[in-house]
Scaffold this active site. Structure first.
Site, PDB file in Angstrom:
ATOM      1  N   GLU A  46      -1.050   3.452   6.896  1.00  0.00           N
ATOM      2  CA  GLU A  46      -1.033   4.445   5.819  1.00  0.00           C
ATOM      3  C   GLU A  46      -1.670   5.751   6.277  1.00  0.00           C
ATOM      4  O   GLU A  46      -1.226   6.842   5.887  1.00  0.00           O
ATOM      5  CB  GLU A  46      -1.750   3.897   4.586  1.00  0.00           C
ATOM      6  CG  GLU A  46      -1.224   2.565   4.065  1.00  0.00           C
ATOM      7  CD  GLU A  46       0.270   2.559   3.779  1.00  0.00           C
ATOM      8  OE1 GLU A  46       0.838   3.635   3.484  1.00  0.00           O
ATOM      9  OE2 GLU A  46       0.883   1.478   3.873  1.00  0.00           O
ATOM     10  N   ALA A  77       0.859  -1.184   0.000  1.00  0.00           N
ATOM     11  CA  ALA A  77       0.000   0.000   0.000  1.00  0.00           C
ATOM     12  C   ALA A  77       0.892   1.229   0.000  1.00  0.00           C
ATOM     13  O   ALA A  77       2.068   1.152   0.356  1.00  0.00           O
ATOM     14  CB  ALA A  77      -0.939   0.000   1.208  1.00  0.00           C
TER      15      ALA A  77
END
Length: 819
Positions: free
Chosen positions: A303, A269
């Site tokens: 993230e 990611a």
């Protein structure tokens, strides 16, 4: 000036410092044309860069690893032929400058900065971009270094059927003209080039208003059903994360829109500001285990934490890359524990990721958490277990050392002072040290600037600390004292918890009498533990009798370290971990413990014992499967080790209900010589996963036949047909099966040959192939050749090769000593 494998120049720290002192970037206006990607492979860009120069008349260069069509500087034409190794010279700068560079990039299939993917199930095209560390230059011209931050305004021309996502929502989208629409996005905040993003394609989109934020989820059309199934949980976790971080950092995420885009063939990611891209393998095709959901939650929170550390406040140079990644991982576990249902996340971390950090830190690829990074290519080598998991562990130790309240107050001051700027480690440590009224200079040097793991040994009322070199670090930890209840049988109970802060090589400790003294109970520090002999015997024999999940996991991790260092045979470690699994019922811990048991049986035992030990693992998994909360994870482990009629009978009905389990059963049968092509075709026909063909290839790869191995090898290394991440990991696991030494004989050396050809491909793709296709069935001769080959490979490849080769040597020694 060093070159990357594809011949482009890798920016050095000295060059970045020189250019950073010379320039101030005012803004980027980037126009991107994606229409050529609908049926072709070319993306076009026009980058207009306004920037100031401290010394008029000086010269520098702009980064552009693409075909430069034309360029002007302050209205004067520049000759594209002067560009060399991804750099276009910029002579005779003025105090204020405007650079315009038109470029085209046709390398859109290797995931280097940009990837064009054709969905095999419906032939729709999707495009994603991911620029860390310096891949923005592969799509448009820019000053591609983290400290030259600037607002970006993006204008994207895309096929009319496509949706375009970027760091915020679009200001305008024009009506279709000649089959295309133009998406205009507002200025971003001042961002580093590597967190700017464009994704495009005929996405399925879901939006939800949560706590005043406009949240979006995107996926391929062929994975829309899986996105719909996950959406409620994803929106809930996103809202919880934004609320938790905003409150704890005293700084809410300053943008209303927050998007997450699930894309194909991405091995992880990426924390793009306001628009995170994910591997769509995280949209589960079958009912997930608890641990799978927990990992997805941790990735989401990791993230998200980057919005504050990484995006809002960015490291000055890649030598502090660890701070971005370690902080985001620590913050994800912190948020998961306090704001979600995944409250056992720290124990899960110990049972999985942290053990990999311990392993790397004792081998040839160990390095300080913070160290010199002479150029960007060297930075890529630090995307590893030291940077992430050891760094995360050391931040946890810092919190234990200072107290959470002081640490959080320091973070708040850090964000207030440095928002939209660039920092070094000292800026963070000064902020938290001031909040805690502590001088952290020596602590910082000890923990961040030295490699290796200290060992804490309990001996005669003293906790002795040793370091691989020099003086040991100071450790803040707990020692748990456990004894059997009256009568001398049954479970252990906690009779005392002693807080210790070590000083030097020897620290006296006063502990209550106990049968098991558990060093680093609660797992507050990063250190190898050596209990007294009686406690060591109790850990191996009675881990399952400990009363809490963290204590059981600390016991297993202690036994694992003993096995890694050749002080405990694999069967002894299996006694410990299978004993813990006899009582452990915390979903987030059972699954990684099952993984440790499977690896020990397959890779650490002498060949003559592998079958019997895998049977033990299968039998324990079968017993655990009776618990509804653990059933899916246990059946997955059973499928990977099944051998008897009873094993396969227990899997028959569940494999009809779950396509994932169905593939695992077929893979195991293929490994045992029972490949069934008709069963593979039947499962392909009923599996709704658009990438199910990759699961079918893994089944074929498990076969002990030469043609099956060659077919899988060709798909990975010639066709590049496997998606990075989960699909590659499954293929690698299936390919390197124990007991297939004869058919696998040529492949270890072929693996080394393939590594020398890795001149193309994005970082995530290359790292995925190198790690997951490493030969799990090889000998010490191969290990010798691998170590010699490492000297000829790019740093980010050689680091993985050395790490995995050290693991192989340890496994060979342990298996040999036990045979």
């Amino acid at each position: 000036m060093n070159d990357t494998p594809d011949g482009t120049a890798s920016l050095t720290q000295a060059e970045a410092e020189e250019r950073g002192a010379l320039l101030s970037v005012r803004r980027y206006d980037i126009a991107v044309d994606l229409t050529g990607l609908l049926e072709g492979d070319t993306v076009e860009s026009v980058a207009t860069i306004a920037f100031a120069c401290e010394r008029p008349g000086a010269a520098t260069f702009v980064d552009c690893v693409a075909e430069i069509r034309h360029a002007t500087l302050n209205g004067r034409p520049l000759d594209p032929a002067t560009a060399e190794r991804g750099r276009l010279p910029l002579p005779d700068l003025r105090a204020e400058n405007v650079l315009v560079v038109a470029a085209a990039q046709s390398d859109t299939a290797s995931s280097a900065g940009i990837l064009r993917t054709l969905d095999p199930s419906d032939k729709l095209v999707y495009v994603w971009m991911s620029f860390e560390a310096d891949d923005a230059r592969r799509v448009w011209a820019c000053f591609d270094q983290p400290d030259l931050k600037a607002p970006h305004a993006l204008t994207v021309t895309a096929p009319e059927s496509w949706t375009v996502t970027s760091n915020s929502g679009p200001d305008t989208v024009t009506e279709s003209v000649d089959g295309a629409r133009i998406w205009t996005f507002p200025d971003t905040p001042s961002l580093s080039t590597y967190v700017v993003v464009i994704n495009a394609g005929p996405f399925h989109e879901i939006r939800r208003e949560v706590d005043g934020y406009d949240l979006g989820l995107f996926s391929r059309q062929s994975t829309a059903r899986f996105l719909e199934q996950a959406a409620e949980e994803l929106f809930d976790l996103t809202g919880r994360g934004l609320r938790f971080f905003g409150e704890r950092f005293d700084l809410p995420f300053p943008q209303r829109r927050y998007d997450q885009v699930f894309v194909p063939n991405m091995g992880g990611a990426m924390e793009n500001w306001g628009c995170v891209t994910w591997s769509d393998s995280m949209l589960f095709r079958s009912p997930p285990t608890y641990a799978m959901r927990q990992v997805r939650a941790e990735v989401l929170l990791h993230e998200m934490a980057h919005m504050w550390v990484g995006d809002l406040v960015t490291m000055q140079w890649w030598d502090d890359l660890w701070l971005n990644e370690a902080f985001a991982s620590w913050a994800a576990a912190w948020a998961a524990q306090h704001a979600t249902e995944f409250t056992s996340t720290w124990a899960s971390f110990l049972a999985g990721d942290k053990l990999r950090a311990y392993l790397q830190d004792m081998g040839p690829s160990s390095h300080p958490i913070r160290g010199p990074v002479p150029d960007v290519a060297a930075a890529l080598a630090n995307f590893d277990h030291i940077t992430y998991e050891k760094g995360q562990s050391v931040l946890k130790q810092l919190v234990a050392h200072l107290g959470e309240d002081a640490f959080v107050e320091g973070l708040r001051a850090y964000f207030r002072t440095h928002a939209w700027g660039n920092t070094r480690l000292a800026d963070l440590m000064d902020a938290v040290g001031e909040a805690a009224a502590r001088d952290l200079t020596a602590w910082t040097a000890d923990w961040f600037d030295r490699a290796g793991t200290d060992t804490l040994t309990l001996r005669d009322g003293t906790l002795e600390a040793t370091a691989p070199e020099g003086e040991p670090r100071s450790h803040t930890l707990q020692i748990g004292s456990y004894a059997t209840a009256t009568g001398g049988t049954g479970p252990l109970r906690l009779v005392g918890s002693t807080a210790v802060t070590t000083s030097g090589r020897s620290t006296p400790v006063r502990l209550p009498p106990a049968e098991l003294q558990l060093i680093n109970d609660e797992d507050l520090t990063f250190a190898a533990a050596r209990p007294d002999p009686a406690s060591t015997r109790a850990i191996v024999a009675r881990a399952g009798d400990l009363p809490g999940p963290m204590a059981r996991t600390v016991a297993v991790s202690t036994a694992y370290d003993l096995m890694l260092k050749g002080e405990l045979p694999a069967v002894g470690f299996l006694d410990c971990v299978l004993g813990a699994l006899g009582t452990e019922r915390t979903p987030g811990i059972v699954e990684p413990l099952l993984g440790l048991a499977r690896a020990a049986a397959e890779q650490w035992c002498p060949p003559g014992q592998v079958r019997a030990q895998r049977d033990r693992v299968a039998d324990v998994a079968l017993a655990i499967a009776a618990s509804p909360d653990l059933r899916t994870a246990a059946l997955q482990t059973l499928a990977g080790n099944a051998r008897t009629d009873a094993h396969f009978a227990a899997l028959q009905a569940p494999a009809q209900e779950s396509t994932d389990l169905g593939w695992r059963v077929l893979e195991r049968r293929a490994e045992l010589g029972g490949y069934d092509d008709s069963a593979v075709r039947a499962l392909l026909a009923r599996d709704p996963d658009p990438d199910a063909g990759q699961r079918a290839l893994a089944v074929r790869a498990a076969c002990p036949q030469a043609d099956a191995k060659q077919e899988a090898w060709h798909a990975v290394f010639e066709e590049r047909a496997l998606h990075a991440g989960a699909a590659m990991a499954m293929l690698g696991r299936a390919f390197w099966r124990p007991g297939q030494a004869e058919v696998l004989g040529p492949y270890p050396d072929r693996y080394l040959e393939e590594l020398t050809r890795f001149g193309e491909g994005g970082m995530l793709e290359v790292m995925s192939v190198v790690a997951t296709m490493y030969p799990r069935q090889a000998d010490s001769g191969f290990a010798d050749r691998a170590e010699r080959a490492a000297d000829r490979l790019p740093p980010y490849v050689s680091t993985i090769l050395l790490r995995e080769t050290d693991l192989l040597r340890r496994q060979l020694r342990t298996a040999g000593a036990s045979s």
